[in-house]
Design a protein around this motif. Structure first.
Motif: not given
Lengths: 124, 1375
Positions: A39, A77-80, A82-83
């Motif tokens: 990330s 901060e947006n992990e989704d 970033l994925k």
């Protein structure tokens, strides 16, 4: 060729081409592999990208998925998110196809995942 | 300066292509995964996560796997390396450092490890650095490492070096330094020293001095001779590469052991370089050491005088040149200028005197500089007045010739070997002089005072005389051939001027040195040969113009020669015709090997003194010039010698060279014997060519039958229809060029009864033609391809083709054209046309020779042709009826002629074919059989063609060759074909094994019956066999080669069709006849020596990939006696088919090659060839291994293969390589190893030359390649002949002698490039040479500080024998 690489490629070295960016992608073979997600790495990469180019490239090869056309404000901060970016940046590869100069239409072939950006002497 | 810039760029590109890109492509797999350099590794590990890194020049991607938290993009120009890196899951792309396909400011870090030192010029290095900085973001870090000149374990004499790749790889930390176990590690001394203050100051001074030269990117570099040499407008890529090759070769040959890296105190005095040269010369230590292309930059020394510091900086291009010089005459390298003054004879002494020379060098340098200045001044004047310039070039050329000639005489006195060495030295000197001159010119331009001084010096010396001579000569020329001059001048006036100027300088230097300001005529005579006084007198008679031309040629031979040739282009056309003569000479040479040495000596003599060198070179260039394509080729050759001076005026130069040839021819006619001896020498090949025109016929006849020869020669001379004389016919096949020359001479003769006088008219005519041709040539290059295509299409209409070909082929045709006109009516005319073709071959030979080392190569090539001729002659002698032979040849010739007409493009091929027929004729009865067989063969060929068409698979075996060739040809013709080549090669590579297996299987079946009938009914049997073989092959192929076949069939089908058509028309007969003839003898031999026969057959077949197959077949045959017979038969049949197809292909290829010459396909070809070579090598090695086990011959084959591989390494002449390999193999198997070795050596030489040429100039290389191919074919034919000799040992002995002479010539002349390669071969390992510009301490820092303002050097250190710099991109605010 990963789309991250594509995001940096231009044909501006061509004679008569001023910007040469972004290069259009004509993908014949696309490989999707799995790459470890980092990330921090993605979050640091995103600011260096031309998001519009990335989105267009993803769309042109049919892997835009749910990727927003505009960059998310809080992508760090947006992990989704970033994925998703990770996937499109590093896991989707164009194996065979062509890159097209937007100005001259010059084709740069992609063979076995390796774009051949060599120019002829008369093109420089 | 646009032209010069273009030339420089072209040269740089060619150099990099040949010695960097292709080497990496070839050695990609060999690049061991070296460990990371700790500092680089640390740098990458310390980058923050998410950093974008670009590794420009990633190689196999060893740094792309470091630090997974960063994104790394690898970029490399080598596809093989990127493939390797890609296999490691790395992100890579193919691009050039000079045009990085990345956005600006896009990377956080950029690596440039061991990349920048591969750029050949400072401009390109700076450009590369700027590109690296461009893609780097502000604040990003750039890591650069370049090879250091100051290394603990090796010393570089110059900064531009060619290093054997494997060795370099092992020795140097190099990019992949893995192999390099850390020797440097110990040395890892971080040097923050950017540059010594002195160095900086010197640079500043240099800038001030040279600041006016805005065109030089690097003032500092510009002062350095090397850089100047690179940029020198006159020097062509070809010449550059050639020089490099020559240096390499010369270094090995001349100083086999002495390539030690002499610690050079470059520090300040350029004169020291000379010392280095001497040291190198004396010291023979470094076999192990990588071959360094060290340029003894005399120019640098001279430059140093002005700016001492400047000399410090490496002269990349100049260094290479220097290296060559050094290699050739290491001692002289430093001395060039001095040497020039000293005279050629002094060369040897010079070597001994080198130490003193060092002292004298400065003086000499000054003198040179003066000369250069004078030249520059003159040039400037010329530029001001174009018309004047035109005139001036001629004058210059004239002056040069005398000087050169004088040198030649001096040289002639020297022993042959010495001569060879001297030649090399002279060449080097000339080059140096040219370089110096160029540099001086620049300097002079900058400093008018210096110019004045130069002028004064010039005037003081011989300037006034020269000017007068030039004026007179110009006036004469103008009067004689104003039209030509205009054309030529228009074409290459500028070039010619430059060349003229250069030539002036050189000539002046020579004159001064040798005090040989002798009358042009006198010098010429002296130069030509002491023995050839008569010739000289004739030359004198020829006219001033001719003299001028000869002079020009002579000067051109080395460096000036090209320029001169260019200038003399107008009159040179006639000379070009003369060029053909060399072949005769060669033949004569073969007969009288002893004489050849003399010739070589003469040639050698030429090299020793630049002037002298020029003459020999001139010969080659002239010859080369004659053929249209040859011109290009010649140019390269000349360019090598002349590289620095006359890139622009290459064609003009070639033209100039031609005229001298004519003169030579005239001379040769008068003094054939003497000429022969002289001609024998490789250098003399050119002269020989001229002499050959007249002499060749006579010589060939003489060789065969002295009386008949004389009569023939007389007949040829007397009767315009030279073709009529059987001997002529024989000669024609033997040396078609000679015939053409004769024809030309005859044609001219009608105009002017006296040969000498004729030469004048010829010169005029030729000049006109040449002028037209020259003009046409440029256009013709492009048009030639079209013409060739048209011709191919028009195959049916020979006459039309002939007419057209004459021009396209014209280079030869120019001279030949007249002959054609005269001889049109009779078959002999055809022969003439053939002869014309021969000229091409000759030209090719000369070109090829020129390519590697103009002199040596040319000599070698000529030797080869001579060998062929001699072999033919020998055969004739054996027959006991030279007349019959001649008659037979005539008979053959008609067919051949037809073929020629058809293949006018394929003249070379036709010539080969003719040669082969001759060889066949050697088996006296065979000739008639051949004629009948030829018809049958035609039928068979048609059948074969049909079969091929019908079954691509069947064709695969045969086709592979044809396909290969056709594919090659197509590829050549169409640059796009590159893809096809690899495929075809690959398929070929794959097919060989399959084919071999198939052959094994099929051969037994067909052969048994075949062997029985061969003697008399070989033709029918052959046809049957071929059919059977085809069938067998088809089956086998179907089974074995499916994939490859598909590819091949696809690629080859169209090609095959074309080929088939051509073959059906011409090839079938010729090929069949050839094959039949060869086969018959072979079969006979086989009865006696099955193995040998098989070898021969295999060799014939092998001209393509068949070699491998044959080797396999041989092996098989060896293992099993019966199978061997069968295999032989099969091979024979296959060979026939393949040979036919091959021949067709070759012809096509040749045509294509010529066309290609026009195009710039060299790079592609080179790559392909490399691949092909690799494949071939692999196949050969695989085959060779079993053979070795089975027989000693196998070892020979292996050696040959290695040699081939090496040759291949040298460059990209696939066909030539193949032919060579085949020839080599054949010769080896058939003849004693020595012979085979000799042949192989010759082949290697030629290959080297070709390779060199390829590397240097694409177009030229291509033409050279084509020539080399043709030569190789001819060689193969000769080899076949040789192989036959086993049956007739006498012939074999003759052949062997020829070979020996060739080898000797090659060694002597081609010692530079070829020798180096052979030496490598001796090692058994293939060695690629890679170009490096080793950086002096602080040099890179200076480049960055001066030219890349947005890079701020953070640290500079020494690591792994490299200078490393870490720089940061900063924002530059411009007010």
């Amino acid at each position: 060729m990963k789309l991250l690489t594509h995001n940096m490629l231009t044909s501006k070295c061509l004679k008569g081409v001023t910007v040469g960016y972004p290069l259009a992608i004509v993908a014949k073979d696309i490989k999707v592999s799995e790459v470890d997600f980092n990330s921090e790495f993605i979050a640091r990469i995103i600011p260096k990208l031309d998001w519009a180019t990335l989105w267009k490239a993803a769309e042109s090869i049919g892997h835009v998925g749910e990727l927003p056309q505009t960059l998310v404000e809080d992508f760090e901060e947006n992990e989704d998110f970033l994925k998703k970016v990770h996937h499109i940046l590093l896991e989707v590869e164009v194996i065979n196809g062509d890159l097209l100069c937007p100005e001259s239409g010059r084709k740069f072939p992609i063979n076995d995942g390796i774009p051949n950006m060599l120019l002829n002497e008369d093109e420089v | 300066m646009s032209e010069s810039d273009g030339e420089q760029t072209a040269r740089s590109v060619a150099l990099e292509q040949a010695y960097v890109h292709e080497v990496y492509e070839q050695c990609a797999e060999k690049t061991a995964q070296s460990r990371h350099w700790p500092r680089i590794y640390q740098f990458l590990e310390e980058l923050e996560p998410g950093a974008l890194v670009c590794d420009v020049g990633c190689g196999n991607g060893k740094y792309l796997s470091v630090n997974q938290s960063i994104f790394k993009v690898g970029a490399d120009r080598c596809k093989h390396l990127t493939d390797i890196a890609r296999e490691k899951e790395n992100e890579v792309l193919i691009c050039d450092n000079l045009s990085l396909p990345f956005r600006d400011d896009s990377f956080d870090a950029v690596l440039s490890i061991a990349v920048v030192h591969h750029f050949a010029t400072t401009e390109r290095r700076i450009h590369a650095l700027k590109e690296l900085a461009r893609v780097l973001r502000i604040g990003g870090r750039l890591v650069i490492s370049v090879w250091a000149m100051e290394q603990r374990h090796r010393k570089f004499e110059s900064q531009d070096v060619l290093i054997p790749w494997p060795k370099a790889y092992c020795l140097s930390s190099f990019s992949n330094g893995a192999t390099y176990s850390g020797i440097p590690y110990a040395d890892e001394i971080q040097h923050n020293q950017i540059a010594p203050k002195d160095f900086l100051t010197s640079k500043r001074n240099s800038r001030k001095k040279y600041g006016t030269k805005s065109y030089w990117i690097d003032p500092v570099l510009s002062p350095s001779p090397s850089t100047s040499s690179l940029s020198s407008p006159n020097e062509t890529c070809y010449s550059f590469v050639r020089r490099a090759l020559q240096k390499l070769a010369g270094g090995k040959r001349n100083c086999p052991g002495s390539r030690p890296w002499f610690l050079e105190t470059w520090s300040q005095s350029g004169g020291k370089v000379k010392r280095h040269m001497q040291q190198e010369y004396d010291s023979g230590d470094v076999d192990d050491l990588p071959i360094e292309l060290r340029r003894l930059e005399d120019l640098n020394a001279t430059l140093n005088k002005y700016p001492d510091t400047l000399s410090v900086k490496s002269k990349s291009l100049g260094d290479i040149l220097e290296i060559q010089r050094l290699n050739l005459v290491r001692s002289r390298s430093s001395i060039p200028g001095l040497c020039s003054t000293l005279t050629s004879d002094s060369f040897l002494n010079e070597t001994a005197e080198t130490p003193p020379l060092t002292n004298a060098k400065p003086k000499l340098v000054k003198q040179k500089s003066h000369f250069i200045e004078d030249v520059c001044v003159e040039i400037s004047e010329n530029t001001a007045i174009q018309e004047l310039i035109k005139d001036l070039p001629d004058f210059q050329t004239v002056q040069r010739f005398p000087l050169k000639r004088g040198n030649v005489q001096k040289q002639s006195s020297l022993n042959e070997e010495l001569m060879s060495i001297d030649r090399l030295k002279e060449k080097e000197k000339v080059r140096r002089n040219i370089m110096k001159q160029a540099s001086l010119n620049e300097e002079i331009i900058c400093n008018r005072k210096a110019f004045e001084a130069f002028k004064d010096s010039l005037y003081s010396t011989n300037a006034t005389k020269r000017f007068q001579l030039l004026k007179s000569g110009l006036t004469n020329r103008i009067k004689q051939s104003t039209t030509n001059i205009e054309k030529v001048s228009g074409m290459s006036i500028k070039n010619g001027f430059v060349k003229m100027l250069q030539g002036w300088t050189s000539a002046e230097n020579e004159d001064e040195t040798s005090c040989s300001t002798m009358m042009p005529c006198e010098p010429v005579s002296s130069k030509l040969k002491p023995a050839e006084k008569v010739t000289t007198t004739i030359k004198k008679d020829a006219e001033i113009v001719e003299r001028r031309l000869s002079r020009e040629d002579g000067s051109d031979s080395s460096k000036d020669s090209s320029l001169q040739s260019d200038t003399s282009v107008d009159s040179e056309d006639s000379f070009a015709s003369v060029i053909y003569v060399p072949k005769h000479d060669l033949s004569s040479i073969i007969d009288a090997i002893s004489a050849t040495p003399g010739c070589q000596l003469s040639a050698m003599s030429a090299p020793p003194s630049p002037r002298v060198k020029h003459p020999p070179d001139l010969m080659g260039p002239r010859l080369k010039l004659i053929p249209i394509s040859p011109l290009l080729k010649q140019f390269p050759a000349t360019s090598k010698s002349l590289p620095p001076t006359s890139p622009p005026g290459l064609s003009p130069r070639t033209l100039n060279s031609i005229p001298p040839r004519k003169f030579f021819s005239a001379f040769s006619s008068s003094h054939q014997t003497s000429i022969f001896d002289k001609l024998i020498s490789a250098d003399e090949t050119d002269f020989n060519s001229s002499n050959q025109q007249k002499i060749t016929d006579s010589q060939s006849s003489e060789l065969l039958d002295p009386p008949s020869v004389c009569t023939d020669s007389t007949i040829e001379k007397h009767s315009p229809t030279k073709q009529l004389s059987p001997t002529q016919v024989e000669n024609e096949p033997m040396s078609q060029a000679t015939n053409t020359e004769n024809v030309v001479s005859l044609d001219e003769a009608p105009l002017v009864p006296v040969p000498e006088e004729v030469s004048m008219p010829r010169a005029k005519i030729i000049t006109e033609k040449s002028s037209t041709e020259s003009i046409n040539e440029e256009e013709s290059r492009k048009s030639r391809l079209n013409q060739i295509k048209e011709l191919l299409k028009q195959k049916p209409g020979f006459a039309t083709r002939c007419a057209k070909p004459s021009f396209p082929l014209v280079r030869r045709a120019s001279a030949a054209a007249p002959g054609r006109l005269e001889t049109v009516t009779r078959p002999l005319p055809r022969l003439l046309s053939l002869e014309l073709f021969n000229p091409e071959t000759d030209d090719l030979d000369s070109d090829s020779s020129g390519v590697s080392s103009p002199e040596s190569v040319g000599s070698v090539i000529s030797v080869i042709s001579d060998e062929r001729f001699t072999t033919v002659k020998d055969n004739v002698k054996l027959d006991g009826n030279g007349q019959e032979m001649s008659q037979n040849p005539n008979e053959r010739h008609p067919s051949l002629v037809v073929r020629h007409s058809e293949f006018s493009h394929l003249d070379n091929n036709s010539a080969y074919e003719l040669l082969t027929p001759r060889s066949l004729s050697e088996s006296s009865t065979e000739v008639s059989l051949a004629s009948s067989q030829s018809i049958r063969l035609l039928e068979a060929a048609a059948i074969v063609a049909s079969s091929l068409e019908d079954a691509v698979e069947t064709a695969i075996q045969v086709k592979p060759h044809s396909d290969m060739y056709s594919s090659k040809a197509q590829k050549y013709t169409t640059l796009d074909d590159s893809l096809k080549f690899p495929n075809s090669w690959r398929s070929d590579g794959a097919s060989p094994s399959e084919l071999q297996e198939l052959l094994d299987d099929s051969k037994p079946n067909s052969f048994l019956p075949e062997t029985k009938t061969w003697d008399e009914e070989c033709r029918q049997q052959l046809i049957d066999f071929t059919e059977k073989l085809n069938e067998n092959l088809i089956h086998d192929i179907d089974k074995y080669c499916q994939k490859t076949e598909l590819e091949f069939s696809q690629d080859s089908k169209p090609k095959r069709i074309d080929l088939d058509v051509c073959v059906a028309n011409l090839e079938p007969k010729v090929v069949n006849s050839f094959i039949i003839d060869s086969y018959i003898p072979r079969y006979k031999q086989l009865s006696g020596n099955e193995k040998l026969a098989t070898c021969k057959y295999s060799e014939l077949v092998d001209t393509n990939a068949w070699l491998n197959k044959c080797t396999n077949g041989m092996e098989i045959s060896k293992t099993d006696n019966k199978p061997s017979d069968n295999l032989l038969g099969l091979e024979c049949s296959n060979a026939d088919i393949s040979s036919k197809s091959i021949i067709n292909n070759l012809l096509i290829e040749r045509g294509n090659a010529e066309d290609i010459m026009d195009f710039v396909l060299i790079s592609n070809n080179g790559e392909y060839t490399v691949r092909e070579k690799n494949e071939i090598k692999d196949s050969c090695t695989g085959q060779g291994v079993p053979e070795i086990q089975s027989q000693g011959s196998a070892t020979r084959f292996i050696e040959e293969i290695e040699e081939k591989a090496r040759l291949r390494f040298g460059n990209s002449i696939e066909s030539s390589d193949i032919g060579d390999s085949i020839e080599n193999t054949t010769s080896l198997s058939d003849f004693s190893q020595t012979e085979s070795f000799r042949e192989s050596v010759a082949m290697e030489k030629t290959h080297n030359g070709s390779s060199a040429s390829l590397g240097s100039c694409n177009t030229e290389c291509k033409s050279k390649n084509a020539k080399s191919k043709l030569q190789s074919e001819g060689r193969s034919a000769s080899e076949e002949i040789n192989s036959r000799p086993p049956m007739v040992r006498q012939q074999a002995s003759v052949n062997s002698e020829c070979i020996l002479s060739a080898t000797s010539n090659g060694t002597l002349t081609g010692s530079s490039s070829q020798e180096s390669l052979p030496s490598d071969h001796g090692g058994g390992a293939i060695t690629y040479h890679q170009y490096y510009h080793v950086f002096r301490e602080g040099e890179l820092d200076q480049l960055i500080n001066k030219y890349v303002e947005n890079l701020h050097i953070i640290s500079s250190y020494y690591d792994h024998a490299s200078w490393c710099i870490v720089a940061e991109k900063v924002q530059v605010w411009t007010i």
